[in-house]
Design an enzyme around this catalytic site. Structure first.
Site, PDB file in Angstrom:
ATOM      1  CG  ASN A  92      40.434  33.926  38.799  1.00 54.64           C
ATOM      2  OD1 ASN A  92      39.238  32.988  39.108  1.00 54.64           O
ATOM      3  ND2 ASN A  92      40.900  34.605  40.097  1.00 54.64           N
ATOM      4  CE  LYS A 126      42.503  48.565  24.109  1.00 51.45           C
ATOM      5  NZ  LYS A 126      41.887  50.118  24.461  1.00 51.45           N
ATOM      6  CB  SER A 145      31.978  32.299  32.922  1.00 56.55           C
ATOM      7  OG  SER A 145      30.978  32.500  32.904  1.00 56.55           O
ATOM      8  CE1 TYR A 159      30.030  36.491  40.375  1.00 56.76           C
ATOM      9  CE2 TYR A 159      28.487  34.911  39.898  1.00 56.76           C
ATOM     10  CZ  TYR A 159      29.990  35.075  40.214  1.00 56.76           C
ATOM     11  OH  TYR A 159      30.921  34.261  40.260  1.00 56.76           O
ATOM     12  CE  LYS A 163      31.913  35.447  37.062  1.00 59.19           C
ATOM     13  NZ  LYS A 163      33.542  35.483  36.867  1.00 59.19           N
TER      14      LYS A 163
END
Length: 256
Positions: A92, A126, A145, A159, A163
């Protein structure tokens, strides 16, 4: 009432010091999870942990800059060391949108935003995926997103691009790890009443009454806990056949 649908699960939430991240961490704890509250804001992160513990939940704070690979690796290691495993992760962490047109692109802010909002998700995936694969028991990851990953707006190129990228990362990760029973999904919030949104309104001199009807068929801003509820469903076994998709929590904004 929150049902214990994450009972005995271990959850990691980045950007969990405030806003949607804090709401998600608290809801996960109420649903029975042991929660790692990851953020760069020590004071606010400690406050989130204290609030979880005051409500009878289990949590600890881990400081992380998600743009740094070594710190993200250490974050996941800290969770596994503290709780013995990882079952759920919510990526987040993000910073506020840029405000310049493309012709006035701020390259320094572009680099900073991309390093956190996009690279930070990639790095988190990852190391979270490595942990889940090593455990070989499946798991669930939710990336956050935005409606801006589906309906762009002017003067926020970094941005919007980041996203969009988070959606692409979600689909790629779901394809790569589905055979291991690891589900990767995405939540795309709309206009949610958070400190980030309030700061944006203040810069523009606008109020919720002015702006909400433009972004919501319900004519109001959403609440952080409403996003957290969608994230909780994706984290739980209630969504056991859902992967590689995006849930829009936007009061119909992207449907029009």
């Amino acid at each position: 009432m929150t049902y214990p649908i994450l009972q005995d699960k271990v959850a990691l939430v980045t950007g969990a010091a405030m806003g949607m991240g804090a709401a998600t961490a608290k809801l996960f704890a109420a649903a029975g999870a042991r929660v790692a509250v990851a953020d760069f804001n020590d004071e606010a992160g400690a406050k989130t942990v204290a609030e979880i513990e005051a409500d009878g939940g289990t949590a600890f704070y881990v400081k992380v800059d998600v743009s740094r690979s070594d710190q993200v690796a250490s974050m996941v290691e800290a969770v596994a060391s503290r709780f013995g495993r990882l079952d759920v992760a919510v990526n987040n962490a993000a910073i506020t949108p840029d405000t310049n047109s493309l012709t006035e692109l701020d390259e320094d802010y572009w680099d900073r935003l991309m390093s956190i909002n996009l690279k930070g998700v990639a790095l988190s995936l990852k190391y979270e995926l490595r942990q889940l694969i090593a455990q070989d028991e499946g798991g669930s990851i939710i990336n956050i997103s935005s409606v801006r990953g589906f309906r762009p707006q002017p003067n926020a190129a970094a941005y919007v691009a980041a996203k969009h990228g988070v959606v692409g990362l979600t689909k790629t990760a779901a394809m790569e790890t589905g055979s291991r029973n690891i589900r990767v999904n995405c939540v795309a919030p709309g206009a949610i009443d958070t400190p980030m949104l309030q700061a944006s309104l203040a810069r523009k001199g606008q109020t919720e009454a002015d702006f909400a009807p433009q972004l919501s068929l319900l004519n109001r801003f959403g609440r952080a806990d409403e996003v957290a509820q969608a994230t909780l469903w994706l984290a739980s076994d209630l969504s056991s056949y859902v992967s590689g998709t995006t849930i829009h929590v936007d009061a119909g904004y992207t449907s029009s």
